[in-house]
Design a protein around this motif. Structure first.
Motif, PDB file in Angstrom:
ATOM      1  N   THR A 251       0.859  -1.174   0.000  1.00 17.47           N
ATOM      2  CA  THR A 251       0.000   0.000   0.000  1.00 17.47           C
ATOM      3  C   THR A 251       0.902   1.232   0.000  1.00 17.47           C
ATOM      4  OG1 THR A 251      -1.892   1.074   1.074  1.00 17.47           O
ATOM      5  CG2 THR A 251      -0.218   0.110   2.512  1.00 17.47           C
ATOM      6  N   GLY A 252       0.329   2.393   0.267  1.00 18.55           N
ATOM      7  CA  GLY A 252       1.072   3.638   0.182  1.00 18.55           C
ATOM      8  C   GLY A 252       0.665   4.415  -1.039  1.00 18.55           C
ATOM      9  N   LEU A 253       1.065   5.675  -1.087  1.00 24.03           N
ATOM     10  CA  LEU A 253       0.607   6.568  -2.143  1.00 24.03           C
ATOM     11  C   LEU A 253       0.937   6.051  -3.533  1.00 24.03           C
ATOM     12  CD1 LEU A 253      -0.667   9.271  -2.920  1.00 24.03           C
ATOM     13  CD2 LEU A 253       1.601  10.319  -2.712  1.00 24.03           C
ATOM     14  N   LEU A 254       2.163   5.606  -3.761  1.00 20.68           N
ATOM     15  CA  LEU A 254       2.545   5.150  -5.091  1.00 20.68           C
ATOM     16  C   LEU A 254       1.742   3.937  -5.528  1.00 20.68           C
ATOM     17  CD1 LEU A 254       6.444   5.517  -4.918  1.00 20.68           C
ATOM     18  CD2 LEU A 254       4.784   7.092  -5.917  1.00 20.68           C
ATOM     19  N   VAL A 255       1.536   2.984  -4.612  1.00 18.08           N
ATOM     20  CA  VAL A 255       0.777   1.780  -4.946  1.00 18.08           C
ATOM     21  C   VAL A 255      -0.687   2.119  -5.190  1.00 18.08           C
ATOM     22  CG1 VAL A 255       0.004  -0.464  -4.092  1.00 18.08           C
ATOM     23  CG2 VAL A 255       2.354   0.278  -3.698  1.00 18.08           C
ATOM     24  N   LEU A 256      -1.266   2.965  -4.344  1.00 21.27           N
ATOM     25  CA  LEU A 256      -2.682   3.313  -4.487  1.00 21.27           C
ATOM     26  C   LEU A 256      -2.939   4.068  -5.787  1.00 21.27           C
ATOM     27  CD1 LEU A 256      -3.485   4.413  -0.813  1.00 21.27           C
ATOM     28  CD2 LEU A 256      -3.972   2.213  -1.891  1.00 21.27           C
ATOM     29  N   LEU A 257      -2.069   4.997  -6.154  1.00 25.51           N
ATOM     30  CA  LEU A 257      -2.248   5.726  -7.402  1.00 25.51           C
ATOM     31  C   LEU A 257      -2.146   4.815  -8.614  1.00 25.51           C
ATOM     32  CD1 LEU A 257      -0.221   9.014  -6.736  1.00 25.51           C
ATOM     33  CD2 LEU A 257      -2.699   8.787  -6.943  1.00 25.51           C
ATOM     34  N   ALA A 258      -1.219   3.878  -8.569  1.00 21.20           N
ATOM     35  CA  ALA A 258      -1.010   2.989  -9.715  1.00 21.20           C
ATOM     36  C   ALA A 258      -1.995   1.837  -9.752  1.00 21.20           C
ATOM     37  CB  ALA A 258       0.415   2.450  -9.693  1.00 21.20           C
ATOM     38  N   ASN A 259      -2.735   1.620  -8.677  1.00 21.38           N
ATOM     39  CA  ASN A 259      -3.583   0.433  -8.582  1.00 21.38           C
ATOM     40  C   ASN A 259      -5.052   0.794  -8.359  1.00 21.38           C
ATOM     41  OD1 ASN A 259      -3.404  -2.406  -8.774  1.00 21.38           O
ATOM     42  ND2 ASN A 259      -3.903  -2.565  -6.595  1.00 21.38           N
ATOM     43  N   GLY A 260      -5.466   1.945  -8.869  1.00 18.17           N
ATOM     44  CA  GLY A 260      -6.871   2.312  -8.801  1.00 18.17           C
ATOM     45  C   GLY A 260      -7.377   2.584  -7.404  1.00 18.17           C
ATOM     46  N   GLY A 261      -6.514   3.026  -6.497  1.00 18.85           N
ATOM     47  CA  GLY A 261      -6.937   3.355  -5.147  1.00 18.85           C
ATOM     48  C   GLY A 261      -6.989   2.191  -4.190  1.00 18.85           C
ATOM     49  N   SER A 262      -6.588   1.008  -4.624  1.00 18.35           N
ATOM     50  CA  SER A 262      -6.655  -0.180  -3.774  1.00 18.35           C
ATOM     51  C   SER A 262      -5.256  -0.695  -3.459  1.00 18.35           C
ATOM     52  CB  SER A 262      -7.444  -1.297  -4.466  1.00 18.35           C
ATOM     53  OG  SER A 262      -8.759  -0.892  -4.750  1.00 18.35           O
ATOM     54  N   PRO A 263      -5.050  -1.220  -2.248  1.00 21.37           N
ATOM     55  CA  PRO A 263      -3.774  -1.890  -1.956  1.00 21.37           C
ATOM     56  C   PRO A 263      -3.688  -3.216  -2.703  1.00 21.37           C
ATOM     57  CG  PRO A 263      -5.292  -2.166  -0.135  1.00 21.37           C
ATOM     58  CD  PRO A 263      -5.974  -1.239  -1.108  1.00 21.37           C
ATOM     59  N   THR A 264      -2.514  -3.817  -2.703  1.00 23.19           N
ATOM     60  CA  THR A 264      -2.344  -5.119  -3.340  1.00 23.19           C
ATOM     61  C   THR A 264      -2.123  -6.180  -2.269  1.00 23.19           C
ATOM     62  OG1 THR A 264       0.042  -4.836  -3.544  1.00 23.19           O
ATOM     63  CG2 THR A 264      -1.306  -4.049  -5.358  1.00 23.19           C
ATOM     64  N   ASN A 265      -2.650  -7.343  -2.521  1.00 23.77           N
ATOM     65  CA  ASN A 265      -2.482  -8.464  -1.593  1.00 23.77           C
ATOM     66  C   ASN A 265      -2.421  -9.737  -2.433  1.00 23.77           C
ATOM     67  OD1 ASN A 265      -2.275 -10.111   0.578  1.00 23.77           O
ATOM     68  ND2 ASN A 265      -4.281  -9.652   1.438  1.00 23.77           N
ATOM     69  N   VAL A 266      -1.228 -10.288  -2.586  1.00 20.70           N
ATOM     70  CA  VAL A 266      -1.001 -11.415  -3.479  1.00 20.70           C
ATOM     71  C   VAL A 266      -0.466 -12.590  -2.679  1.00 20.70           C
ATOM     72  CG1 VAL A 266       0.204 -12.200  -5.557  1.00 20.70           C
ATOM     73  CG2 VAL A 266      -0.501  -9.814  -5.349  1.00 20.70           C
ATOM     74  N   THR A 267      -0.966 -13.775  -2.969  1.00 16.55           N
ATOM     75  CA  THR A 267      -0.495 -15.009  -2.314  1.00 16.55           C
ATOM     76  C   THR A 267      -0.018 -15.986  -3.385  1.00 16.55           C
ATOM     77  OG1 THR A 267      -2.755 -15.886  -2.312  1.00 16.55           O
ATOM     78  CG2 THR A 267      -2.015 -14.717  -0.326  1.00 16.55           C
TER      79      THR A 267
END
Length: 372
Positions: free
Chosen positions: A110-126
């Motif tokens: 998460t964080g500003l760079l991730v949220l801006l690049a990911n449509g406002g959502s954090p990423t969670n990958v398994t």
């Protein structure tokens, strides 16, 4: 936090007449967990005052980048090699390595760079990935004389895949994992010794075919690994060692030429199409190393060893799109080592000077556009 466990067991099962049989087991495990945080002081929450955010969740969201990861990988392998000698002149060997790999874990970002690049959502990958395979090998060595031999071999190998520490970014299309690559190495060579073992000259030619070779890419300020479709590497290597009739003097020269390039078009994470025939990143077409060393006994049982060497690495590129030229340098080094045997110990004192002429060139680098 990183943990690494490695265990290898090998044993000669039998050696009888012309036969020699070797077998063994290999177990490798790796686990990594931790956090990566990039904070902007203007965005970072303050610990006190009315209306301030004190939760970890708020701190993560207001950082430029926050990543948490807990990943593990494992490899189990069994290997064996059988050698048979014919007429005391020819060694024929064949073997194989049977392996199984697995990797998995969790990646959260998460964080500003991730949220801006990911449509406002954090990423969670398994990610969860497993592979298995067999790497065979065959080799033939012909001892022409006691001082001259020639050989040919074909060996299959691989490099373990892995998990990208950067959480997957939907817009940038950074993959959570990258596959193991594999190769076939075809090699022929000559090993020679001359003038009562004072001169050694070895020449090797190789041709390597890669499937899914692993490369490093950069996108939006993040480095990650991915696979190229296919590539080859071919070239010649030479090694010359001469011990002239001067006690303690040794001269050596090692060098090679290599052509390593892709054989299929490749599309980078930023959408650039790299045609087949592009030079592989990081490699150099030419390189050599020359060294002079002189060993001389001194009083009181002290031995002095002086070395001077020159190393040259040819021009290469930092990535598949050849954004930054790297290497293309030669450096001169020198050193002096004093040693003395004391019982079973041999203490040493060394003084080394590297890059005497202060040659400075890029040996790596990246270009990227950030999301700001």
């Amino acid at each position: 936090i990183r943990y690494r466990d490695v265990m290898e067991f090998r044993r000669v099962l039998f050696r009888s007449g012309p036969f020699k049989w070797l077998a063994g087991l290999y177990v490798w495990g790796y686990r990594m967990s931790g956090q990566d945080v990039v904070t902007d002081v203007l965005l970072a929450p303050q610990p006190t005052g009315p209306g301030q955010i004190n939760s970890n969740e708020g701190a993560e969201a207001l950082s430029l980048y926050y990543g948490a990861y807990n990943v593990k990988s494992k490899e189990d392998a069994f290997f064996t090699d059988l050698t048979y000698t014919l007429w005391d002149k020819i060694d024929v060997s064949a073997g194989a390595r049977v392996y199984r790999t697995s990797l998995g874990g969790t990646l959260y970002g998460t964080g500003l760079l991730v949220l801006l690049a990911n449509g406002g959502s954090p990423t969670n990958v398994t990610p969860d990935q497993s592979e298995r395979g067999i790497n065979p090998k065959v080799a033939v060595t012909y001892h022409i004389t006691d001082d001259i031999s020639t050989y040919a071999s074909a060996v299959k190998g691989f490099r373990f895949g892995g998990i990208n520490p950067v959480p997957k970014n939907v817009t940038a299309n950074v993959p959570p994992t990258y596959q193991s690559d594999s190769l076939w190495n075809y090699e022929v060579g000559v090993r020679t010794s001359w003038f009562d073992n004072s001169l050694h000259e070895d020449l090797t030619g190789f041709y390597i075919t890669y499937k899914n070779p692993i490369i490093t890419q950069t996108l939006q300020l993040s480095d990650y690994s991915s696979n190229v479709g296919a590539a080859i590497s071919r070239g010649l290597e030479n090694s010359l060692v001469w011990m002239p009739p001067i006690d303690g003097l040794r001269l050596s020269l090692n060098g090679g030429i290599t052509d390593a390039h892709t054989t299929k078009p490749f599309t980078t994470g930023s959408g650039v199409v790299v045609p087949a025939g592009a030079q592989m990143p990081g490699g150099a077409r030419t390189q050599y190393a020359a060294q002079i060393s002189y060993l001389r006994p001194l009083p009181f049982g002290v031995v002095a060893t002086t070395t001077v060497d020159n190393v040259y690495v040819g021009k290469g590129f930092n990535n598949m799109t050849h954004d930054i030229p790297i290497n293309n340098y030669g450096i001169l080094n020198a050193g002096l080592t004093l040693s003395k045997g004391v019982g079973d110990l041999v203490p040493r004192i060394s003084v080394n000077v590297s890059n005497i002429f202060n040659r400075t060139v890029p040996v790596g680098g990246n270009t990227a556009q950030g999301v700001l």
